[in-house]
Design a protein around this motif. Structure first.
Motif, short mmCIF file in Angstrom:
data_model
loop_
_atom_site.label_atom_id
_atom_site.label_comp_id
_atom_site.label_asym_id
_atom_site.label_seq_id
_atom_site.Cartn_x
_atom_site.Cartn_y
_atom_site.Cartn_z
N SER A 179 41.45 53.21 68.48
CA SER A 179 41.00 53.30 69.95
C SER A 179 41.36 51.72 70.82
CB SER A 179 39.91 53.83 70.13
OG SER A 179 39.75 55.34 69.56
N GLY A 180 42.39 51.16 70.21
CA GLY A 180 42.47 49.87 71.04
C GLY A 180 41.66 48.75 70.55
N VAL A 181 40.71 48.94 69.54
CA VAL A 181 39.68 47.97 69.19
C VAL A 181 39.82 47.69 67.62
CG1 VAL A 181 37.14 47.52 68.86
CG2 VAL A 181 37.98 48.83 70.80
N TRP A 182 39.56 46.47 67.34
CA TRP A 182 39.93 46.05 65.83
C TRP A 182 38.40 45.92 65.29
CZ3 TRP A 182 43.72 45.48 62.65
CH2 TRP A 182 45.16 45.20 63.30
N ASP A 183 38.25 46.36 64.17
CA ASP A 183 37.05 46.38 63.34
C ASP A 183 37.31 44.88 62.78
OD1 ASP A 183 36.15 48.83 63.37
OD2 ASP A 183 37.11 49.70 62.00
N GLU A 184 36.20 44.15 62.38
CA GLU A 184 36.34 42.80 61.70
C GLU A 184 36.92 42.77 60.25
OE1 GLU A 184 33.73 38.75 61.17
OE2 GLU A 184 32.84 40.46 61.94
N PRO A 185 38.05 42.23 60.21
CA PRO A 185 38.59 42.21 59.00
C PRO A 185 37.57 41.67 57.97
CG PRO A 185 40.23 41.80 60.50
CD PRO A 185 38.84 41.69 61.14
N LEU A 186 37.67 42.12 56.77
CA LEU A 186 36.90 41.63 55.48
C LEU A 186 37.55 40.88 54.64
CD1 LEU A 186 34.61 44.72 55.10
CD2 LEU A 186 33.95 42.64 56.31
N PRO A 187 37.33 39.70 54.11
CA PRO A 187 38.11 39.25 52.87
C PRO A 187 37.36 39.62 51.66
CG PRO A 187 36.50 37.68 53.96
CD PRO A 187 36.55 38.88 54.60
N LEU A 188 38.08 40.47 50.82
CA LEU A 188 37.64 41.13 49.51
C LEU A 188 37.97 40.22 48.53
CD1 LEU A 188 38.46 44.75 50.22
CD2 LEU A 188 36.28 43.46 50.85
N THR A 189 39.06 39.28 48.31
CA THR A 189 39.64 38.40 47.16
C THR A 189 40.26 37.33 47.65
OG1 THR A 189 41.02 38.52 45.51
CG2 THR A 189 41.47 39.96 47.10
N ASP A 190 40.34 36.16 46.79
CA ASP A 190 41.04 35.12 47.22
C ASP A 190 42.59 35.23 47.08
OD1 ASP A 190 38.80 33.48 47.25
OD2 ASP A 190 38.88 32.89 45.19
N ASP A 191 42.94 36.38 46.57
CA ASP A 191 44.41 36.78 46.59
C ASP A 191 44.69 37.76 47.79
OD1 ASP A 191 44.89 35.20 44.36
OD2 ASP A 191 44.64 36.99 42.92
N GLY A 192 46.10 37.70 48.01
CA GLY A 192 46.36 38.47 49.27
C GLY A 192 46.54 40.22 48.86
N PHE A 193 46.29 41.11 49.84
CA PHE A 193 46.79 42.52 49.69
C PHE A 193 48.18 42.63 50.25
CE2 PHE A 193 41.99 43.15 49.23
CZ PHE A 193 42.04 43.74 47.86
N HIS A 194 49.06 43.19 49.41
CA HIS A 194 50.41 43.34 50.01
C HIS A 194 50.62 44.87 50.45
CE1 HIS A 194 54.75 43.08 49.92
NE2 HIS A 194 54.73 44.32 49.29
N ALA A 195 49.59 45.82 50.01
CA ALA A 195 49.94 47.32 50.41
C ALA A 195 48.38 47.95 50.50
CB ALA A 195 50.84 47.99 49.00
N VAL A 196 48.25 49.06 51.52
CA VAL A 196 47.14 49.76 51.73
C VAL A 196 47.59 51.24 51.86
CG1 VAL A 196 47.32 49.30 54.09
CG2 VAL A 196 45.27 50.16 53.19
N TRP A 197 46.69 52.27 51.60
CA TRP A 197 47.06 53.69 51.60
C TRP A 197 45.72 54.21 51.70
CZ3 TRP A 197 46.20 57.81 48.18
CH2 TRP A 197 46.64 58.95 48.30
#
Length: 279
Positions: free
Chosen positions: A226-244
């Protein structure tokens, strides 16, 4: 654990799609050196794939007999291997055949095609380097301009996903996120705000799931609703490439240390309960 289910094909794999369930399932995985791995009848096998100097970064299909695989040059190919970019293969249920993209003839540079996604046999989108967005209409691939959405810097687009043929999103960028939206006619910009440096890799949208999910470097995951970002959370030192996310709203993330050149370390995270650790 899942160690008894892990198989090696000798190349790093980048993407996967599946059809069916249980004994009737069928999976297609793609990756480096033109590899396409196929699982049917409970067993994996290597299919006749693409050029040995290509990495297939993405695969998608509307059915078991209508799949697209897309890729670019395999940067780590052995000496003497010709590195080929702008590669698109189509599978008709019997064989993979290369599709020549005349639409790229007037686009300078080496083409990395990163992902493909669609809704039917007559609708698919490929995204790639230089802000490329290619659209399939069932007869031919055409190039749709992303310049108004991306600005003068033609950032690479790494992932594409959507809810329908006229409601799709692509994400990319280098050191600053670029998220763009397709409304069936044009691509427009979606503001990533103060989180622009973190969300550059993966995006997921699907019918019935109102939140747009995004992931990126330093293990960040964020949601846009709805046009608003939830604050992103850093879960690991490495990057995430995919989300599902599944129909129940349970989220899965996958990634790892993809910048080191080593496939040794990967990361999986999920909100689903009762999932065993992967060794």
């Amino acid at each position: 654990g899942l160690s008894d289910r892990i198989r090696s094909v000798g190349s790093r794999l980048w993407w996967l799609i599946g059809f069916g369930a249980g004994e009737t399932d069928e999976l297609f995985a793609v990756g480096e050196s033109g590899v396409i791995a196929h699982r049917a009848g409970g067993a994996w096998s290597a299919m006749t794939g693409g050029p040995p100097g290509t990495t297939f970064f993405g695969v998608w299909g509307s059915s078991r007999d209508d799949l697209w695989a897309v890729g670019g040059p395999w940067d780590l190919a052995p000496e003497g291997t010709v590195k080929e970019g702008g590669v698109v293969l189509h599978y008709d249920g019997a064989a993979w055949k290369r599709t020549e993209l005349a639409v790229l003839a007037d686009v300078p540079g080496t083409h990395y095609l990163y992902k493909v996604w669609g809704t039917s046999r007559d609708h698919a989108i490929i995204v790639g380097s230089g802000g490329l967005a290619l659209h399939w209409d069932g007869a031919a691939w055409r190039r749709e301009s992303t310049e108004a959405a991306l600005g003068p810097v033609k950032a690479p687009l790494f992932t594409v996903s959507g809810r329908s043929a006229d409601d799709a999103f692509a994400i990319g960028g280098v050191n600053e996120s670029r998220i763009i939206h397709w409304d069936g006619t044009t691509w427009s910009s979606v503001a990533a705000g103060e989180y622009a440096a973190s969300l550059t890799q993966g995006i997921f949208a699907a019918p019935g799931i109102p939140t747009l999910l995004t992931v990126g470097v330093s293990g960040y995951v964020g949601g846009f609703d709805s046009g608003v970002w939830d604050e992103p959370l850093p879960l690991t030192d490495d990057g995430f490439h995919a989300v599902w996310a599944d129909a129940k709203g349970q989220v899965w993330l996958a990634g790892g240390d993809i910048t080191s050149g080593s496939p040794a370390r990967g990361t999986i995270a999920t909100t689903a309960p009762g999932v065993p650790d992967v060794p």
